[in-house]
Design a protein around this motif. Structure first.
Motif, short mmCIF file in Angstrom:
data_model
loop_
_atom_site.label_atom_id
_atom_site.label_comp_id
_atom_site.label_asym_id
_atom_site.label_seq_id
_atom_site.Cartn_x
_atom_site.Cartn_y
_atom_site.Cartn_z
N ALA A 267 -7.09 -4.28 -4.58
CA ALA A 267 -7.12 -2.89 -5.12
C ALA A 267 -6.86 -2.89 -6.62
CB ALA A 267 -6.10 -2.03 -4.39
N ASN A 268 -5.89 -3.70 -7.09
CA ASN A 268 -5.60 -3.76 -8.53
C ASN A 268 -6.79 -4.30 -9.32
OD1 ASN A 268 -3.01 -2.73 -8.19
ND2 ASN A 268 -2.13 -4.77 -7.85
N ILE A 269 -7.46 -5.35 -8.73
CA ILE A 269 -8.61 -5.93 -9.44
C ILE A 269 -9.72 -4.88 -9.60
CG2 ILE A 269 -10.48 -7.64 -9.24
CD1 ILE A 269 -8.40 -9.51 -7.93
N TRP A 270 -10.02 -4.21 -8.46
CA TRP A 270 -11.09 -3.19 -8.54
C TRP A 270 -10.66 -2.02 -9.46
CZ3 TRP A 270 -15.84 -4.12 -7.33
CH2 TRP A 270 -16.15 -5.05 -6.35
N ARG A 271 -9.38 -1.72 -9.53
CA ARG A 271 -8.90 -0.66 -10.42
C ARG A 271 -9.11 -1.06 -11.88
NH1 ARG A 271 -2.71 0.99 -10.03
NH2 ARG A 271 -2.57 -1.16 -10.84
N TYR A 272 -8.77 -2.30 -12.19
CA TYR A 272 -8.98 -2.75 -13.58
C TYR A 272 -10.46 -2.74 -13.95
CZ TYR A 272 -4.13 -4.32 -13.26
OH TYR A 272 -2.78 -4.36 -13.11
N PRO A 318 -21.25 2.43 -12.31
CA PRO A 318 -20.59 1.45 -11.42
C PRO A 318 -19.10 1.69 -11.22
CG PRO A 318 -22.05 0.32 -12.93
CD PRO A 318 -21.96 1.73 -13.41
N ALA A 319 -18.52 2.45 -12.18
CA ALA A 319 -17.08 2.73 -12.04
C ALA A 319 -16.80 3.54 -10.80
CB ALA A 319 -16.58 3.45 -13.29
N TRP A 320 -17.77 4.38 -10.40
CA TRP A 320 -17.55 5.14 -9.15
C TRP A 320 -17.42 4.18 -7.95
CZ3 TRP A 320 -16.60 10.18 -9.53
CH2 TRP A 320 -16.99 10.83 -10.69
N TYR A 321 -18.30 3.15 -7.91
CA TYR A 321 -18.23 2.19 -6.79
C TYR A 321 -16.94 1.38 -6.82
CZ TYR A 321 -19.18 -1.96 -4.02
OH TYR A 321 -19.07 -2.98 -3.11
N THR A 322 -16.57 0.89 -8.01
CA THR A 322 -15.33 0.09 -8.09
C THR A 322 -14.12 0.93 -7.78
OG1 THR A 322 -15.26 0.55 -10.47
CG2 THR A 322 -16.35 -1.50 -9.76
N ALA A 323 -14.18 2.23 -8.12
CA ALA A 323 -13.05 3.12 -7.79
C ALA A 323 -12.92 3.29 -6.28
CB ALA A 323 -13.24 4.46 -8.50
N ARG A 324 -14.08 3.45 -5.61
CA ARG A 324 -14.03 3.58 -4.14
C ARG A 324 -13.49 2.30 -3.50
NH1 ARG A 324 -16.73 7.42 -1.46
NH2 ARG A 324 -17.22 5.95 0.20
N GLU A 325 -13.93 1.12 -3.99
CA GLU A 325 -13.43 -0.15 -3.43
C GLU A 325 -11.94 -0.28 -3.68
OE1 GLU A 325 -14.82 -2.59 -1.59
OE2 GLU A 325 -16.51 -1.19 -1.37
N ALA A 327 -9.83 2.14 -3.95
CA ALA A 327 -9.15 3.08 -3.04
C ALA A 327 -9.13 2.54 -1.61
CB ALA A 327 -9.85 4.44 -3.11
N ARG A 328 -10.28 1.89 -1.21
CA ARG A 328 -10.31 1.35 0.17
C ARG A 328 -9.29 0.23 0.35
NH1 ARG A 328 -12.95 -2.70 2.79
NH2 ARG A 328 -14.05 -3.36 0.90
N ALA A 333 -3.96 -1.72 2.26
CA ALA A 333 -2.65 -2.28 1.93
C ALA A 333 -1.54 -1.36 2.43
CB ALA A 333 -2.54 -2.52 0.43
N ASP A 334 -1.71 -0.05 2.22
CA ASP A 334 -0.68 0.90 2.67
C ASP A 334 -0.57 0.89 4.20
OD1 ASP A 334 -0.25 1.54 0.04
OD2 ASP A 334 -1.58 3.30 0.05
N ARG A 335 -1.75 0.81 4.90
CA ARG A 335 -1.70 0.78 6.35
C ARG A 335 -0.99 -0.48 6.87
NH1 ARG A 335 -6.73 1.02 7.17
NH2 ARG A 335 -6.91 3.29 7.30
N ALA A 336 -1.26 -1.66 6.23
CA ALA A 336 -0.61 -2.90 6.64
C ALA A 336 0.89 -2.86 6.40
CB ALA A 336 -1.24 -4.09 5.89
N ARG A 337 1.30 -2.26 5.27
CA ARG A 337 2.75 -2.19 5.00
C ARG A 337 3.42 -1.23 5.98
NH1 ARG A 337 4.17 -5.16 0.96
NH2 ARG A 337 2.71 -5.64 -0.75
N GLN A 338 2.74 -0.16 6.35
CA GLN A 338 3.31 0.75 7.34
C GLN A 338 3.47 0.04 8.68
OE1 GLN A 338 4.50 3.71 6.83
NE2 GLN A 338 4.99 4.16 8.98
N THR A 339 2.46 -0.72 9.08
CA THR A 339 2.55 -1.48 10.35
C THR A 339 3.65 -2.52 10.29
OG1 THR A 339 0.18 -1.16 10.66
CG2 THR A 339 1.24 -2.87 11.97
#
Length: 401
Positions: A267-272, A318-325, A327-328, A333-339
């Motif tokens: 997520a951080n890579i795609w955010r950058y 392309p920033a729209w696509y990288t932003a979606r990735e 976010a996904r 990551a949030d779901r795995a940490r919750q589990t």
């Protein structure tokens, strides 16, 4: 008489049997031949039998009387019977009767054979009989001498046997004494053995009792030690169960933690990357406005501004696509940490609950965490083409004014 009757007459077989009988062991006994009368009787019977056999071989049948030959057969049969009787009962009278038959019945019947066949034959036959008699006498004397020699040897052997019997008697007496001494020694040994055996039995029973007591004590100690070990094993089992549960939780939650870390990094890579695309588009748009800010908007520079803005939009798309990735991956990551948090706190949370309640909660969580389908990944357009087309038309209209 005829030749066929002569050569088939039974006297021939009878003489063969008589001469064979004279070869028997009973008629060659040295004790019998050492006596003059029995020896003379046997010699007379043997001589007259051989003579009759010789006359039968040499006399032609034309010179033989059939009646006389039958009389000779009867006489020789009587002699054969007497010799057979002596062979059975060893009575010397039978030998005398056989000699009497020779003198009274056979010699007077020798006229049966032609005098022509007898001429010139008696002298050699007499000499043969004399020689045979002398040889027989010498053999008998030698046999008697050997018998005396054997008798002396037998006497010596008898004396040796007597001496051996005396030695055997002395040995028997010695053995009897030794047996008595051995019996006395055996009695003493048996008495000592009985005493030692009684001592050994007492010592063995004492040792056996001591071993049984030691074994009973060892058994009690072993039971106590086993009970302590069982208690220790139960405690270790409980601790191991807790450790296994913790390790299991760590093993399960550790995987979710790893997934959360990986998804966070993605997520951080795609955010950058998204920030980079947006910055590039903003820089192009700012440069366009800066260049045409002091210039009046005219049809000449409208296309230039429009093209530069399209570059900015193309770079920013392309920033729209990288932003979606980004976010996904952030959502994963949030779901795995919750589990991870739920699974890590599950053990301590349900520890004080009843066992049936624990099993129920685990079954519900099993249905929740296992058997779920993975969400499909759909690729959406970063920009709505319809909206872009409408925006481009508005810009063209504005540029024409």
């Amino acid at each position: 008489m005829t030749p066929s009757e002569y050569f088939a007459h039974p006297i021939r077989e009878l003489l063969d049997r008589l001469l064979g009988l004279l070869q028997a062991q009973e008629f060659s006994d040295p004790d019998l031949l050492a006596q003059d009368s029995p020896a003379a009787s046997l010699q007379s019977v043997s001589a007259i039998s051989n003579t009759a056999r010789s006359l039968l071989e040499r006399t032609p049948p034309q010179f033989v009387s059939g009646h006389g030959l039958t009389q000779l057969q009867n006489a020789f049969q009587a002699i054969f019977n007497e010799l057979t009787a002596y062979q059975s009962n060893k009575n010397p009278g039978h030998l005398q009767n056989a000699r009497a038959q020779v003198e009274q019945s056979i010699m007077p019947q020798l006229w049966t054979f032609s005098p022509l066949a007898q001429q010139g034959d008696l002298a050699p036959l007499s000499q043969s009989i004399v020689d045979l008699t002398k040889t027989s006498s010498d053999s008998i004397q030698q046999l008697i001498a050997q018998r005396e020699k054997y008798a002396a040897q037998s006497a010596a052997l008898a004396q040796q046997i007597v001496d051996a019997e005396a030695k055997l008697a002395r040995l028997a007496e010695t053995v009897t004494k030794q047996n008595a001494e051995a019996a006395s020694v055996v009695a003493v040994v048996q008495k000592q053995y009985a005493e030692k055996e009684a001592e050994r039995v007492v010592a063995f029973e004492s040792l056996l009792k001591q071993l049984r007591d030691n074994f009973a004590q060892m058994q009690v100690d072993a039971e106590l030690a086993q009970a302590q070990r069982l208690d220790s094993l139960r405690e270790s089992q409980d601790q191991a169960a807790q450790i296994v549960q913790v390790v299991g939780n760590i093993g399960v939650t550790g995987n979710y933690q790893k997934i959360a870390n990986v998804e966070g990094e993605q997520a951080n890579i795609w955010r950058y990357v998204t920030i980079g695309f947006f910055c590039a588009g903003i820089v192009i748009a700012a440069a366009t406005f800066w260049k045409f800010w002091n210039q009046p908007f005219s049809p000449e520079n409208a296309w230039s501004v429009l093209i530069r803005l399209m570059y900015a939009i193309a770079i920013t798309a392309p920033a729209w696509y990288t932003a979606r990735e980004s976010a996904r991956h952030r959502t994963n990551a949030d779901r795995a940490r919750q589990t991870e948090l739920e699974l890590a706190s599950l053990g301590p949370f349900i520890e004080l609950m009843p066992e049936d309640k624990k099993h129920q909660i685990r079954e519900e969580l099993t249905k929740r965490y296992f058997g779920n389908q993975v969400s499909e990944h759909t690729v959406e357009q970063p920009l709505n083409l319809k909206e872009v087309r409408e925006f481009a038309l508005e810009l063209i209209k504005a540029a024409r004014k």
